[in-house]
Design a protein around this motif. Structure first.
Motif, PDB file in Angstrom:
ATOM      1  N   UNK A   8      24.503 -68.485 -31.667  1.00  0.00           N
ATOM      2  CA  UNK A   8      25.397 -69.302 -32.450  1.00  0.00           C
ATOM      3  C   UNK A   8      26.352 -68.489 -33.590  1.00  0.00           C
ATOM      4  N   UNK A   9      25.886 -67.310 -33.722  1.00  0.00           N
ATOM      5  CA  UNK A   9      26.674 -66.663 -34.855  1.00  0.00           C
ATOM      6  C   UNK A   9      27.864 -65.728 -34.037  1.00  0.00           C
ATOM      7  N   UNK A  10      27.949 -65.665 -32.649  1.00  0.00           N
ATOM      8  CA  UNK A  10      28.747 -65.162 -31.866  1.00  0.00           C
ATOM      9  C   UNK A  10      30.287 -65.836 -32.037  1.00  0.00           C
ATOM     10  N   UNK A  11      31.473 -65.341 -32.311  1.00  0.00           N
ATOM     11  CA  UNK A  11      32.731 -66.043 -32.198  1.00  0.00           C
ATOM     12  C   UNK A  11      33.425 -65.241 -30.974  1.00  0.00           C
ATOM     13  N   UNK A  12      34.053 -66.190 -30.269  1.00  0.00           N
ATOM     14  CA  UNK A  12      34.492 -65.626 -28.818  1.00  0.00           C
ATOM     15  C   UNK A  12      35.965 -66.246 -28.746  1.00  0.00           C
ATOM     16  N   UNK A  13      36.885 -65.473 -28.176  1.00  0.00           N
ATOM     17  CA  UNK A  13      38.291 -65.755 -27.869  1.00  0.00           C
ATOM     18  C   UNK A  13      38.473 -65.569 -26.369  1.00  0.00           C
ATOM     19  N   UNK A  14      38.725 -66.239 -25.636  1.00  0.00           N
ATOM     20  CA  UNK A  14      38.897 -65.947 -24.132  1.00  0.00           C
ATOM     21  C   UNK A  14      40.578 -65.989 -24.085  1.00  0.00           C
ATOM     22  N   UNK A  15      41.322 -64.872 -23.691  1.00  0.00           N
ATOM     23  CA  UNK A  15      42.759 -64.875 -23.780  1.00  0.00           C
ATOM     24  C   UNK A  15      43.206 -64.448 -22.358  1.00  0.00           C
ATOM     25  N   UNK A  16      44.319 -65.259 -22.289  1.00  0.00           N
ATOM     26  CA  UNK A  16      45.082 -65.099 -20.972  1.00  0.00           C
ATOM     27  C   UNK A  16      44.758 -65.729 -19.828  1.00  0.00           C
ATOM     28  N   UNK A  17      44.007 -66.776 -19.674  1.00  0.00           N
ATOM     29  CA  UNK A  17      43.676 -67.539 -18.609  1.00  0.00           C
ATOM     30  C   UNK A  17      45.096 -67.870 -18.123  1.00  0.00           C
ATOM     31  N   UNK A  18      45.236 -67.818 -16.767  1.00  0.00           N
ATOM     32  CA  UNK A  18      46.584 -68.032 -16.125  1.00  0.00           C
ATOM     33  C   UNK A  18      46.468 -68.968 -14.906  1.00  0.00           C
ATOM     34  N   UNK A  19      46.288 -70.398 -15.132  1.00  0.00           N
ATOM     35  CA  UNK A  19      46.174 -71.180 -13.985  1.00  0.00           C
ATOM     36  C   UNK A  19      47.420 -71.452 -13.003  1.00  0.00           C
ATOM     37  N   UNK A  20      47.169 -71.607 -12.084  1.00  0.00           N
ATOM     38  CA  UNK A  20      48.368 -71.844 -10.981  1.00  0.00           C
ATOM     39  C   UNK A  20      49.202 -72.887 -11.304  1.00  0.00           C
ATOM     40  N   UNK A  21      50.488 -72.828 -11.714  1.00  0.00           N
ATOM     41  CA  UNK A  21      51.346 -73.871 -11.833  1.00  0.00           C
ATOM     42  C   UNK A  21      51.457 -74.828 -10.983  1.00  0.00           C
ATOM     43  N   UNK A  22      51.246 -74.574  -9.676  1.00  0.00           N
ATOM     44  CA  UNK A  22      51.371 -75.811  -8.585  1.00  0.00           C
ATOM     45  C   UNK A  22      50.073 -76.575  -8.828  1.00  0.00           C
ATOM     46  N   UNK A  23      49.023 -76.292  -9.473  1.00  0.00           N
ATOM     47  CA  UNK A  23      47.833 -77.098  -9.485  1.00  0.00           C
ATOM     48  C   UNK A  23      47.636 -77.608 -10.816  1.00  0.00           C
ATOM     49  N   UNK A  24      47.717 -78.875 -11.204  1.00  0.00           N
ATOM     50  CA  UNK A  24      47.713 -79.587 -12.596  1.00  0.00           C
ATOM     51  C   UNK A  24      46.271 -79.539 -13.160  1.00  0.00           C
ATOM     52  N   UNK A  25      45.381 -79.630 -12.182  1.00  0.00           N
ATOM     53  CA  UNK A  25      44.128 -79.571 -12.854  1.00  0.00           C
ATOM     54  C   UNK A  25      43.362 -78.235 -13.180  1.00  0.00           C
ATOM     55  N   UNK A  26      44.045 -77.066 -12.608  1.00  0.00           N
ATOM     56  CA  UNK A  26      43.261 -75.791 -12.525  1.00  0.00           C
ATOM     57  C   UNK A  26      42.925 -75.314 -14.056  1.00  0.00           C
ATOM     58  N   UNK A  27      43.711 -75.644 -15.041  1.00  0.00           N
ATOM     59  CA  UNK A  27      43.519 -75.179 -16.337  1.00  0.00           C
ATOM     60  C   UNK A  27      42.311 -76.021 -16.756  1.00  0.00           C
ATOM     61  N   UNK A  28      42.235 -77.240 -16.442  1.00  0.00           N
ATOM     62  CA  UNK A  28      41.140 -77.930 -17.165  1.00  0.00           C
ATOM     63  C   UNK A  28      39.990 -77.606 -16.462  1.00  0.00           C
TER      64      UNK A  28
END
Length: 69
Positions: A8-28
């Motif tokens: 619970x004291x850890x801070x995390x940033x996940x950078x640069x996820x790159x979902x497929x533009x052709x799949x509208x659900x991939x980012x979610x």
């Protein structure tokens, strides 16, 4: 599968996820997997950011750092 408990004291940033533009659900779906993993490890402070170009990641990092000071 969780890697640890009670981070619970850890801070995390996940950078640069790159979902497929052709799949509208991939980012979610990608974000849901990350969020579930963080919640299992009790990480409360996290951000998940997408970026189509590496140059777009720098402003995200600078903003995260500046908000901590």
């Amino acid at each position: 599968m969780k890697a640890n408990d009670n981070l619970n004291n850890l801070e995390v940033i996940v950078l640069g996820i790159n979902p497929d533009k052709g799949n509208p659900f991939e980012e979610a779906v990608i974000k849901e997997y990350w969020e579930n993993w963080f919640k299992e490890m009790k990480i409360k402070n996290y951000q998940i950011k997408s970026a189509d170009l590496p140059s777009n990641i720098e402003p995200i990092i600078l903003k995260a750092i500046s908000n901590k000071n």
